[in-house]
Structure formats: C-alpha cells, structure tokens
Design an enzyme around this catalytic site. Sequence first.
Site, PDB file in Angstrom:
ATOM      1  N   GLY A  64      17.418  20.543  41.717  1.00  0.00           N
ATOM      2  CA  GLY A  64      17.196  21.617  42.670  1.00  0.00           C
ATOM      3  C   GLY A  64      15.741  22.045  42.728  1.00  0.00           C
ATOM      4  O   GLY A  64      15.435  23.233  42.815  1.00  0.00           O
ATOM      5  N   ALA A  65      14.828  21.080  42.715  1.00  0.00           N
ATOM      6  CA  ALA A  65      13.407  21.393  42.552  1.00  0.00           C
ATOM      7  C   ALA A  65      12.638  21.451  43.866  1.00  0.00           C
ATOM      8  O   ALA A  65      11.412  21.470  43.851  1.00  0.00           O
ATOM      9  CB  ALA A  65      12.753  20.361  41.629  1.00  0.00           C
ATOM     10  N   ASN A  66      13.324  21.508  44.993  1.00  0.00           N
ATOM     11  CA  ASN A  66      12.598  21.545  46.266  1.00  0.00           C
ATOM     12  C   ASN A  66      12.229  22.959  46.695  1.00  0.00           C
ATOM     13  O   ASN A  66      11.496  23.146  47.661  1.00  0.00           O
ATOM     14  CB  ASN A  66      13.413  20.866  47.374  1.00  0.00           C
ATOM     15  N   GLY A  80      12.213  27.535  45.244  1.00  0.00           N
ATOM     16  CA  GLY A  80      12.573  28.571  44.291  1.00  0.00           C
ATOM     17  C   GLY A  80      12.168  28.282  42.856  1.00  0.00           C
ATOM     18  O   GLY A  80      11.087  27.764  42.573  1.00  0.00           O
ATOM     19  N   GLY A 114      13.283  26.120  40.704  1.00  0.00           N
ATOM     20  CA  GLY A 114      13.122  24.707  40.385  1.00  0.00           C
ATOM     21  C   GLY A 114      11.755  24.186  40.779  1.00  0.00           C
ATOM     22  O   GLY A 114      11.117  23.438  40.025  1.00  0.00           O
ATOM     23  N   SER A 123      22.675  32.804  33.953  1.00  0.00           N
ATOM     24  CA  SER A 123      22.391  34.082  34.603  1.00  0.00           C
ATOM     25  C   SER A 123      22.945  35.197  33.735  1.00  0.00           C
ATOM     26  O   SER A 123      23.924  35.009  32.997  1.00  0.00           O
ATOM     27  CB  SER A 123      23.060  34.129  35.983  1.00  0.00           C
ATOM     28  N   TYR A 170      31.046  32.709  40.716  1.00  0.00           N
ATOM     29  CA  TYR A 170      29.672  32.499  40.262  1.00  0.00           C
ATOM     30  C   TYR A 170      29.532  32.873  38.789  1.00  0.00           C
ATOM     31  O   TYR A 170      28.959  32.121  37.992  1.00  0.00           O
ATOM     32  CB  TYR A 170      28.705  33.322  41.108  1.00  0.00           C
TER      33      TYR A 170
END
Length: 295
Positions: A21-23, A25, A27, A138, A164
């Site tokens: 998820g590094a694209n 935020g 990440g 979280s 979540y």
Amino acid sequence: MASWSTADIPAQTGRTVVVTGANSGLGLETARALAVAGARVVLAVRDTTRGTEAAADLPGEVEVRRLDLADLASVREFAEAWTGDLDVLVNNAGIMQVPAGRTADGFELQFGTNHLGHAALTMLLLPHVTDRVVTVSSMLHRSGEIVLDDLNWERRTYSATGAYAQSKLANLLFTLELQRRLTAAGSTVRALAAHPGWAATNLQGRTGNRVKDAAMAVANRALATSAQQGALPTLFAAVADLPGAGFAGPDGTTMRGAPTLAGRSPAASDPVLAGRLWAASAELTGVDLPTQLPA
C-alpha cells in the site's frame, strides 16, 4: 527515544524493503524515508499506475509490483515472483470502515484485506526475510473482538467500525503469535507492529456515508497529524532495535508525538487467542508457517 525522527534512521544501503500500500499516505511516506536512507524499496500496490506515479517522486532504487491483498491468487503471484533476500516486510496497506463487501475469496473485506491477505503474504515471503516483519495496526484494536466462529461476519449484523477494529486486533495477535513461532524455531527474525496515532490520510472518508465522511474530514483538519508524522512509528519499528512482538506508536496522549513502545489491550496480549486465530487464519487461507524458516 522521545526525539526520534527520520534523521535517526541508520543507513539502509544494501537492504531491501517491501512496503504494501505504498502509493499514498503512510505507506508512501514509509517508502520515501527508507529510500532516502539508501534502501531498495519495492512498492507493493494494487494500482500499478498510481504506484508508478508515486515511485517517480522517490529517490534511489524503487520498484513497483502489483499486489491485491483482497485476492489470494494475487498474493501468491507476488510471493512466487520474489527472489533473493528481503530484509524488511512492512505490512502497511489497509482499508478502514468501508461498507460491507467481500474479497475475491469470499472473506469479509476488511478482515480479508487487513489481516488475512497480509498473514498469507508474510507466510509465503518468510523464507526470504532476513530481519523483521512490521505490521501496521491501530489503537482502535482496543474496541475489537475476535469472534472465531464468525470472523467473516456471516451471522452478525455488519458493523464497519467493528469489522475494522477486529482486523486491527487480528494484526496484533498475528504479530504476537508469529514472534512466538519464530523464537521457538530458533530464528532471529523479529515480528513487530506499529500504529500511526491519528494521521490524516486517504484511509479515512471511505464509509459510504456522506455525513460520517464529512465529519471525519473536519476532525482530520482539527486533530490529526500529517502522514509524514504518522509514518514514524512504522519506521521506528522497521529500523530501531526493538524487542520481538513490540508495538510502536506515538508517545503523546492525543495519539500524536514521537514514536516509542506503546501499550495494547489485554485481548491483544492473549497468547491463547493468538494461537487460535492463527489456526483459523491458516485454515481460511490455506497458508501456514513455512517449514523452512530464516535462521
């Protein structure tokens, strides 16, 4: 470590890191800081077009590979294509409080993406890992409940917040049990977890409820820290000399501040529950601890 920042990241030259998820935020900021420090960084992303755009703004050796954590076939494809050592795996990607949905394999979308996808990815890549696995959780894990006979919300009335929280509690229990198993196998690889506090990213605002999304946007502007600040606990867990199963987070009481070791709920510290969740997860994904573990 009250003043710990990206300036404290030691040289990462010669090391390889995967960030899911590094694209965008957290990440992206995690990948950026590690790339600046000299690491070879692989952006594991669902949308390679967006990933390539993000990579263009990063220094050093950066690569983009496709990974859809909501599809175990994609997870297996990513892992099977991997060759060579992997120093650090950062399980960062996630979705938050989204409307009810299912993964490609029929799992509840948040549990399947945030926990099961990452658990399977970790198990499949573990023979290559030389240093550590960092999984992003979280503080909402504190309100989570692991319902072992209904992990995928097939009998309960769906709650976006509850699902979540369950997935984030699962992240911590997975870290706890992974460390136990690594230690038992005589491996020096460490499993750690981190949470960003309250950081403003595009993770929020996906509830499908316009009122809730608007309220979250206002709260983000008033209370949240930046994605750069929110990434610090993940970076701390990725490079600092921390104990296995450690949980990093901001030191402030308002979920802001420099990274340090954080507390967790009693449920997140329950070794029996961790073992039972591990067994259930392995049954659901068909992926368990590999017979060949890194020394």
